[in-house]
Design an enzyme around this catalytic site. Structure first.
Site, short mmCIF file in Angstrom:
data_model
loop_
_atom_site.label_atom_id
_atom_site.label_comp_id
_atom_site.label_asym_id
_atom_site.label_seq_id
_atom_site.Cartn_x
_atom_site.Cartn_y
_atom_site.Cartn_z
N LEU A 141 -29.24 4.57 24.78
CA LEU A 141 -29.02 4.47 26.22
C LEU A 141 -30.02 3.51 26.85
O LEU A 141 -30.42 3.67 27.99
CB LEU A 141 -29.07 5.86 26.87
CG LEU A 141 -28.00 6.82 26.34
CD1 LEU A 141 -28.11 8.18 27.00
CD2 LEU A 141 -26.60 6.26 26.53
N GLU A 174 -41.84 -1.71 58.29
CA GLU A 174 -42.42 -1.97 59.61
C GLU A 174 -43.73 -2.72 59.48
O GLU A 174 -44.02 -3.65 60.23
CB GLU A 174 -42.70 -0.64 60.35
CG GLU A 174 -41.51 0.28 60.53
CD GLU A 174 -41.33 1.25 59.38
OE1 GLU A 174 -41.41 0.83 58.21
OE2 GLU A 174 -41.08 2.44 59.64
N TRP A 181 -14.95 -1.42 20.86
CA TRP A 181 -15.24 -1.54 22.28
C TRP A 181 -13.93 -1.55 23.05
O TRP A 181 -12.97 -2.15 22.59
CB TRP A 181 -16.02 -2.81 22.56
CG TRP A 181 -17.40 -2.79 21.97
CD1 TRP A 181 -17.84 -3.46 20.87
CD2 TRP A 181 -18.52 -2.03 22.46
NE1 TRP A 181 -19.17 -3.19 20.65
CE2 TRP A 181 -19.61 -2.32 21.61
CE3 TRP A 181 -18.72 -1.16 23.52
CZ2 TRP A 181 -20.87 -1.77 21.78
CZ3 TRP A 181 -19.97 -0.62 23.69
CH2 TRP A 181 -21.03 -0.92 22.83
#
Ligand SMILES: NC(=O)c1ccc[n+]([C@@H]2O[C@H](COP(=O)([O-])OP(=O)(O)OC[C@H]3O[C@@H](n4cnc5c(N)ncnc54)[C@H](OP(=O)(O)O)[C@@H]3O)[C@@H](O)[C@H]2O)c1
Length: 377
Positions: free
Chosen positions: A214, A62, A180
């Site tokens: 990770l 806003e 993979w």
């Protein structure tokens, strides 16, 4: 859709709110733990200013929109995807700025359940004589901020499950190897998802078998916390995960009977070892997720393996799935599958995904969507 038969909505409200929703979405990954919020100011049926909450700590939508106007014309309407705040947080209250601006009407997609707002913003605007319409594109606003709402209302992060599997539904070969399955292009997408997460969680077996890092490569918008769900604190202190504790936070969420020596070894490596006293796995999940929510963790990516994801699924704790299917077959009854818990009893109880998106990434298929039960909670 706004019901323009409702006295409080007028023609065009939906179109302007749709634009505010689009703007809000540009903040994805940047605003958390705050919500994504978009705003447009309209005069004479034309948008004269736009704003969004760009990033955590930055101006609210806003304010961004109001600051673009030297003066606010008479009879302007402000559209905002979430109830304006009325408290002093990192920035002053938006309700005050809207009242000062002379805006005459405010259309709000949804109320903000955040306890310091929770209807207070609407009340302040109303008592200043501003006409308020609430509920325009409410469903879209809920979907936009589902992760934020999950954290505020259910005191847990929004949980995204991700896995790569072969055409016959295997996430590893029978010896446990999984590198993979999917293509490099699919893996790049995984890193983009990781880059907007607050935390990434894996099971203790995956940590042991895959020795993953990770990390986000290349770095993304945020640096996620790495988590291993590990009752007995079995994470190898020499693993890539434990060694990455020097660079970013690594949490081992361990149970009440975890070996003290293992805990000490992990702590020496710089890992945070969180000893959760609950014996029951569900209670432990919930108390751990509350702990994460209290730290502001809004989006948590659960990357497997199948046992961890299966238990999360059984407890209806997965909210969104990102699945990569590679055109190859692994076979074998002992090769793991993505959801190894109890599963549903009957096919009619299988959980459908909504907001479904299906794409081909080189030769892989990438499917993502939200669990249908999430909408019923
Ligand atoms: N293709 C992929 O996308 C992908 C991704 C990740 C992993 N993988 C593969 O998945 C395999 C490992 O998967 P996995 O299923 O053997 O192991 P996992 O899910 O990595 O580890 C088992 C996890 O389940 C937890 N657990 C056991 N019982 C539970 C219960 N009742 N409630 C809640 N949690 C419970 C264990 O916690 P405690 O330690 O606390 O008992 C542990 O964290 C590996 O071969 C890996 O390569 C594939």
């Amino acid at each position: 859709m706004c019901n323009s038969m409702e006295p409080s909505f007028v023609t065009g409200d939906t179109i302007f709110m749709q634009r505010a929703v689009e703007l809000a979405f540009q903040g994805e990954g940047f605003t958390e733990p705050n919500p994504m919020v978009g705003c447009v100011i309209v005069h004479d049926r034309k948008i004269i200013a736009e704003g969004l909450h760009q990033k955590f700590g930055g101006a609210h939508a806003e304010i961004e929109a109001l600051q673009k106007l030297e003066t606010v014309p008479e009879n302007a309407t402000l559209y905002v995807t979430l109830e304006p705040c009325c408290h002093h947080g990192k920035t002053p209250p938006c309700s005050e700025a809207i009242i000062k601006s002379g805006i005459k009407r405010v259309v709000i997609a949804m109320r903000d359940p955040f306890p310091k707002v929770a209807g207070g913003g609407i009340r302040e605007l109303e008592s200043a004589g501003i006409k308020i319409s609430v509920g325009c594109l409410e469903k879209e606003a809920h979907e936009l901020n589902a992760p934020y709402l999950m954290r505020i209302e259910n005191q847990r992060p929004w949980i995204l499950a991700k896995w790569a599997m072969t055409l016959d539904g295997k996430i590893a070969a029978r010896n446990g190897s999984s590198y993979w399955i999917s293509s490099e292009a699919s893996r790049k997408i995984v890193h983009r998802i990781r880059g907007r997460m607050d935390a990434i969680m894996i099971g203790s077996n995956t940590a042991r078998l895959d020795d993953p890092q990770l990390t986000v490569r290349p770095p993304g918008i945020r640096t996620p916390i790495s988590i291993v769900w590990d009752s007995k604190a079995t994470l190898n202190p020499e693993s890539k995960l434990a060694c990455s504790a020097n660079d970013s936070l690594v949490i081992a969420a361990v149970g009440p009977y975890a070996d003290e020596k293992n805990i000490t070894r992990l702590r020496k490596k710089g890992c945070e070892v969180l000893v959760l006293p609950e014996k029951d796995y569900l209670e432990r999940f919930l108390s751990f997720f509350k702990n994460l929510a209290d730290r502001g963790v809004t989006n948590l990516l659960a990357e497997g393996g199948g046992t961890l994801l299966g238990h999360l699924f059984d407890q209806k704790l997965i909210d969104e799935c990102h699945i990569f299917i590679a055109p190859k077959l692994a076979g074998g009854q002992n090769a793991p599958s993505p959801l190894e818990g109890l599963g549903v009893e009957k096919m009619m109880d299988a959980v459908p995904l909504n907001r479904l998106n299906i794409r081909q990434i080189e030769n892989d298929i990438y499917i993502h969507g939200r669990m249908q039960y999430a909408a019923q909670r």
